[in-house]
Design a protein around this motif. Structure first.
Motif, PDB file in Angstrom:
ATOM      1  N   ASN A  13       0.827  -1.213   0.000  1.00  0.00           N
ATOM      2  CA  ASN A  13       0.000   0.000   0.000  1.00  0.00           C
ATOM      3  C   ASN A  13       0.856   1.256   0.000  1.00  0.00           C
ATOM      4  O   ASN A  13       0.537   2.233  -0.685  1.00  0.00           O
ATOM      5  CB  ASN A  13      -0.964  -0.007   1.189  1.00  0.00           C
ATOM      6  CG  ASN A  13      -2.092  -0.995   0.990  1.00  0.00           C
ATOM      7  OD1 ASN A  13      -2.504  -1.272  -0.132  1.00  0.00           O
ATOM      8  ND2 ASN A  13      -2.591  -1.543   2.077  1.00  0.00           N
ATOM      9  N   ALA A  14       1.951   1.244   0.754  1.00  0.00           N
ATOM     10  CA  ALA A  14       2.850   2.409   0.792  1.00  0.00           C
ATOM     11  C   ALA A  14       3.531   2.610  -0.561  1.00  0.00           C
ATOM     12  O   ALA A  14       3.669   3.743  -1.030  1.00  0.00           O
ATOM     13  CB  ALA A  14       3.883   2.229   1.911  1.00  0.00           C
ATOM     14  N   SER A  16       2.338   1.640  -3.440  1.00  0.00           N
ATOM     15  CA  SER A  16       1.267   2.087  -4.334  1.00  0.00           C
ATOM     16  C   SER A  16       1.087   3.592  -4.223  1.00  0.00           C
ATOM     17  O   SER A  16       1.024   4.292  -5.240  1.00  0.00           O
ATOM     18  CB  SER A  16      -0.033   1.364  -3.972  1.00  0.00           C
ATOM     19  OG  SER A  16      -1.117   1.890  -4.696  1.00  0.00           O
ATOM     20  N   HIS A  17       1.044   4.085  -3.006  1.00  0.00           N
ATOM     21  CA  HIS A  17       0.857   5.526  -2.782  1.00  0.00           C
ATOM     22  C   HIS A  17       2.074   6.318  -3.284  1.00  0.00           C
ATOM     23  O   HIS A  17       1.915   7.338  -3.952  1.00  0.00           O
ATOM     24  CB  HIS A  17       0.610   5.790  -1.296  1.00  0.00           C
ATOM     25  CG  HIS A  17       0.407   7.218  -0.972  1.00  0.00           C
ATOM     26  ND1 HIS A  17      -0.738   7.904  -1.318  1.00  0.00           N
ATOM     27  CD2 HIS A  17       1.214   8.117  -0.355  1.00  0.00           C
ATOM     28  CE1 HIS A  17      -0.626   9.165  -0.913  1.00  0.00           C
ATOM     29  NE2 HIS A  17       0.548   9.315  -0.342  1.00  0.00           N
ATOM     30  N   SER A  18       3.277   5.845  -2.970  1.00  0.00           N
ATOM     31  CA  SER A  18       4.507   6.564  -3.357  1.00  0.00           C
ATOM     32  C   SER A  18       4.737   6.567  -4.859  1.00  0.00           C
ATOM     33  O   SER A  18       5.161   7.574  -5.422  1.00  0.00           O
ATOM     34  CB  SER A  18       5.726   5.934  -2.687  1.00  0.00           C
ATOM     35  OG  SER A  18       5.701   6.125  -1.313  1.00  0.00           O
ATOM     36  N   GLY A  21       2.440   5.676  -7.246  1.00  0.00           N
ATOM     37  CA  GLY A  21       1.256   5.910  -8.064  1.00  0.00           C
ATOM     38  C   GLY A  21       0.853   4.691  -8.886  1.00  0.00           C
ATOM     39  O   GLY A  21       0.318   4.828  -9.981  1.00  0.00           O
ATOM     40  N   ALA A  49      -2.333  -0.881  -6.088  1.00  0.00           N
ATOM     41  CA  ALA A  49      -1.831  -1.942  -5.211  1.00  0.00           C
ATOM     42  C   ALA A  49      -2.016  -3.327  -5.823  1.00  0.00           C
ATOM     43  O   ALA A  49      -1.156  -4.196  -5.667  1.00  0.00           O
ATOM     44  CB  ALA A  49      -2.518  -1.858  -3.844  1.00  0.00           C
ATOM     45  N   GLN A  60       9.469   5.628   6.164  1.00  0.00           N
ATOM     46  CA  GLN A  60       8.038   5.691   6.481  1.00  0.00           C
ATOM     47  C   GLN A  60       7.574   4.383   7.112  1.00  0.00           C
ATOM     48  O   GLN A  60       6.833   4.383   8.090  1.00  0.00           O
ATOM     49  CB  GLN A  60       7.243   5.965   5.206  1.00  0.00           C
ATOM     50  CG  GLN A  60       5.741   5.884   5.382  1.00  0.00           C
ATOM     51  CD  GLN A  60       5.002   5.917   4.041  1.00  0.00           C
ATOM     52  OE1 GLN A  60       5.562   6.262   3.008  1.00  0.00           O
ATOM     53  NE2 GLN A  60       3.749   5.545   4.071  1.00  0.00           N
TER      54      GLN A  60
END
Length: 77
Positions: A11-12, A14-16, A18, A21, A46
């Motif tokens: 998930n991290a 995916s967020h970082s 773009g 997931a 993080q």
């Protein structure tokens, strides 16, 4: 079912990065996902904060697979 740390890591990422997931799998490396070493260090810092662990970031590289990174973080938990 994925391990909790692996899911959190995906998930991290995916967020970082773009990237959805569901398009990320544990056999991929951070290099495969186009993450630079700077993004990787930020991501792992993080994860340390989020998981409340202390890891030696120099032990990891962008060529480590997501599964390997998750296992390493689990060993530090």
């Amino acid at each position: 079912m994925k391990q909790p740390i692996e899911s959190t890591l995906i998930n991290a990422i995916s967020h970082s990065a773009g990237i959805p997931a569901n398009a990320i799998n544990p056999a991929q490396s951070l290099d495969d996902l186009g993450m630079t070493s700077i993004l990787a260090v930020q991501l792992l810092s993080q994860m340390q904060d989020q998981l409340g662990i202390k890891a030696d970031l120099s032990e990891l590289s962008t060529s480590n697979t997501i599964g390997e990174i998750a296992s390493y973080l689990e060993s530090k938990a």
